[in-house]
Design a protein around this motif. Sequence first.
Motif, PDB file in Angstrom:
ATOM      1  N   ILE A  84       0.867  -1.186   0.000  1.00 49.91           N
ATOM      2  CA  ILE A  84       0.000   0.000   0.000  1.00 49.91           C
ATOM      3  C   ILE A  84       0.900   1.231   0.000  1.00 49.91           C
ATOM      4  O   ILE A  84       1.778   1.357   0.847  1.00 49.91           O
ATOM      5  N   MET A  85       0.693   2.124  -0.958  1.00 53.57           N
ATOM      6  CA  MET A  85       1.500   3.336  -1.056  1.00 53.57           C
ATOM      7  C   MET A  85       0.803   4.502  -0.350  1.00 53.57           C
ATOM      8  O   MET A  85      -0.413   4.653  -0.446  1.00 53.57           O
ATOM      9  N   LEU A  86       1.595   5.293   0.362  1.00 45.65           N
ATOM     10  CA  LEU A  86       1.104   6.531   0.966  1.00 45.65           C
ATOM     11  C   LEU A  86       1.649   7.696   0.156  1.00 45.65           C
ATOM     12  O   LEU A  86       2.856   7.780  -0.076  1.00 45.65           O
ATOM     13  N   THR A  87       0.788   8.590  -0.276  1.00 44.64           N
ATOM     14  CA  THR A  87       1.256   9.729  -1.058  1.00 44.64           C
ATOM     15  C   THR A  87       0.626  11.015  -0.556  1.00 44.64           C
ATOM     16  O   THR A  87      -0.559  11.050  -0.223  1.00 44.64           O
ATOM     17  N   ALA A  88       1.428  12.072  -0.506  1.00 48.90           N
ATOM     18  CA  ALA A  88       0.927  13.376  -0.090  1.00 48.90           C
ATOM     19  C   ALA A  88       0.409  14.155  -1.291  1.00 48.90           C
ATOM     20  O   ALA A  88      -0.205  15.196  -1.153  1.00 48.90           O
ATOM     21  N   LYS A  89       0.669  13.627  -2.476  1.00 50.44           N
ATOM     22  CA  LYS A  89       0.258  14.315  -3.693  1.00 50.44           C
ATOM     23  C   LYS A  89      -1.067  13.760  -4.180  1.00 50.44           C
ATOM     24  O   LYS A  89      -1.396  12.605  -3.965  1.00 50.44           O
ATOM     25  N   VAL A  90      -1.831  14.610  -4.856  1.00 48.86           N
ATOM     26  CA  VAL A  90      -3.132  14.171  -5.348  1.00 48.86           C
ATOM     27  C   VAL A  90      -3.086  13.874  -6.841  1.00 48.86           C
ATOM     28  O   VAL A  90      -4.070  13.433  -7.414  1.00 48.86           O
ATOM     29  N   GLU A  91      -1.940  14.110  -7.482  1.00 50.58           N
ATOM     30  CA  GLU A  91      -1.844  13.857  -8.914  1.00 50.58           C
ATOM     31  C   GLU A  91      -2.042  12.381  -9.219  1.00 50.58           C
ATOM     32  O   GLU A  91      -1.480  11.521  -8.561  1.00 50.58           O
ATOM     33  N   TYR A 106      -3.347   2.384  -2.843  1.00 50.78           N
ATOM     34  CA  TYR A 106      -2.722   3.643  -2.429  1.00 50.78           C
ATOM     35  C   TYR A 106      -3.717   4.423  -1.590  1.00 50.78           C
ATOM     36  O   TYR A 106      -4.932   4.221  -1.691  1.00 50.78           O
ATOM     37  N   ILE A 107      -3.187   5.274  -0.744  1.00 52.55           N
ATOM     38  CA  ILE A 107      -4.048   6.133   0.069  1.00 52.55           C
ATOM     39  C   ILE A 107      -3.369   7.499   0.173  1.00 52.55           C
ATOM     40  O   ILE A 107      -2.156   7.596   0.331  1.00 52.55           O
ATOM     41  N   THR A 117      -6.319   0.904   8.123  1.00 55.68           N
ATOM     42  CA  THR A 117      -6.362  -0.444   8.705  1.00 55.68           C
ATOM     43  C   THR A 117      -7.409  -1.312   7.998  1.00 55.68           C
ATOM     44  O   THR A 117      -7.215  -2.519   7.847  1.00 55.68           O
ATOM     45  N   ALA A 118      -8.492  -0.699   7.531  1.00 54.54           N
ATOM     46  CA  ALA A 118      -9.502  -1.459   6.787  1.00 54.54           C
ATOM     47  C   ALA A 118      -8.916  -1.966   5.474  1.00 54.54           C
ATOM     48  O   ALA A 118      -9.163  -3.112   5.070  1.00 54.54           O
ATOM     49  N   ARG A 119      -8.135  -1.127   4.825  1.00 59.68           N
ATOM     50  CA  ARG A 119      -7.512  -1.539   3.561  1.00 59.68           C
ATOM     51  C   ARG A 119      -6.451  -2.608   3.802  1.00 59.68           C
ATOM     52  O   ARG A 119      -6.273  -3.509   2.981  1.00 59.68           O
ATOM     53  N   VAL A 120      -5.749  -2.497   4.926  1.00 57.48           N
ATOM     54  CA  VAL A 120      -4.766  -3.518   5.294  1.00 57.48           C
ATOM     55  C   VAL A 120      -5.459  -4.865   5.426  1.00 57.48           C
ATOM     56  O   VAL A 120      -4.990  -5.884   4.898  1.00 57.48           O
ATOM     57  N   LYS A 121      -6.590  -4.884   6.116  1.00 53.78           N
ATOM     58  CA  LYS A 121      -7.327  -6.138   6.312  1.00 53.78           C
ATOM     59  C   LYS A 121      -7.803  -6.712   4.982  1.00 53.78           C
ATOM     60  O   LYS A 121      -7.747  -7.934   4.765  1.00 53.78           O
TER      61      LYS A 121
END
Length: 241
Positions: A84-91, A106-107, A117-121
Amino acid sequence: MESHKFKMGINILVVEDEQSIADLVELYLKNDNYNVYKFYTGKEALECIESVPLDLAILDVMLPDIDGFSICQKIREKYFFPIIMLTAKVEDMDKIMGLTLGADDYITKPFNPLELTARVKTQLRRYKKYNNGEGFEDTNETNNEIEFSGLIINKDNHKCILYGKQLQLTPIEFSILWYLCEHKGKVISSEELFEAVWGEDYLDNNNTVMTHVARLREKMNEPSRKPKFIKTVWGVGYTIE
């Protein structure tokens, strides 16, 4: 920093250089009884990947040394656990880049830790089904292998053979291909495919399906203009004929 010592249970890698975010993610994951290996740099994370049997990785895109895309690419050279990728950008390009390199989801920051945590599950549930040789429920339970035109896909052992060569697919890539093969001859909308594979409601302008299909075609050595297997029906969805 967590020790690399092996722990029983589900092991999750968290790579995030903002300590407050990393600590918050760690807290919520530990509350769900996951083992968390938390790092603030990519270098430390790569060392952990080689020494700990991981079940899932949460990667920030922007890190001080190695970006999350590079770590994702490195993981996919050897491992198939969810990313799962975490990004601060909205592009959208950031999201497409991560998915194309093999990320499963991604979130975008800021995010609700409960959503993460829901996406992790969700990802762990899919990964467990993949490893246990389970698949989508089928109206004909004996039809667990589909074979046509040089493609053999088997949901009992989750193997996919194309022209005698096994394809190295992630659980999501396998699920997409199986769903399309299972409904061979029918046009499947992006919305239906997303909700069947990801188990979540489809949102407008969601490029997730498109990028995963593109990666799947690449692994199948399919030409983008006239693919033999996964065909695009413009404005409708995808089909395997």
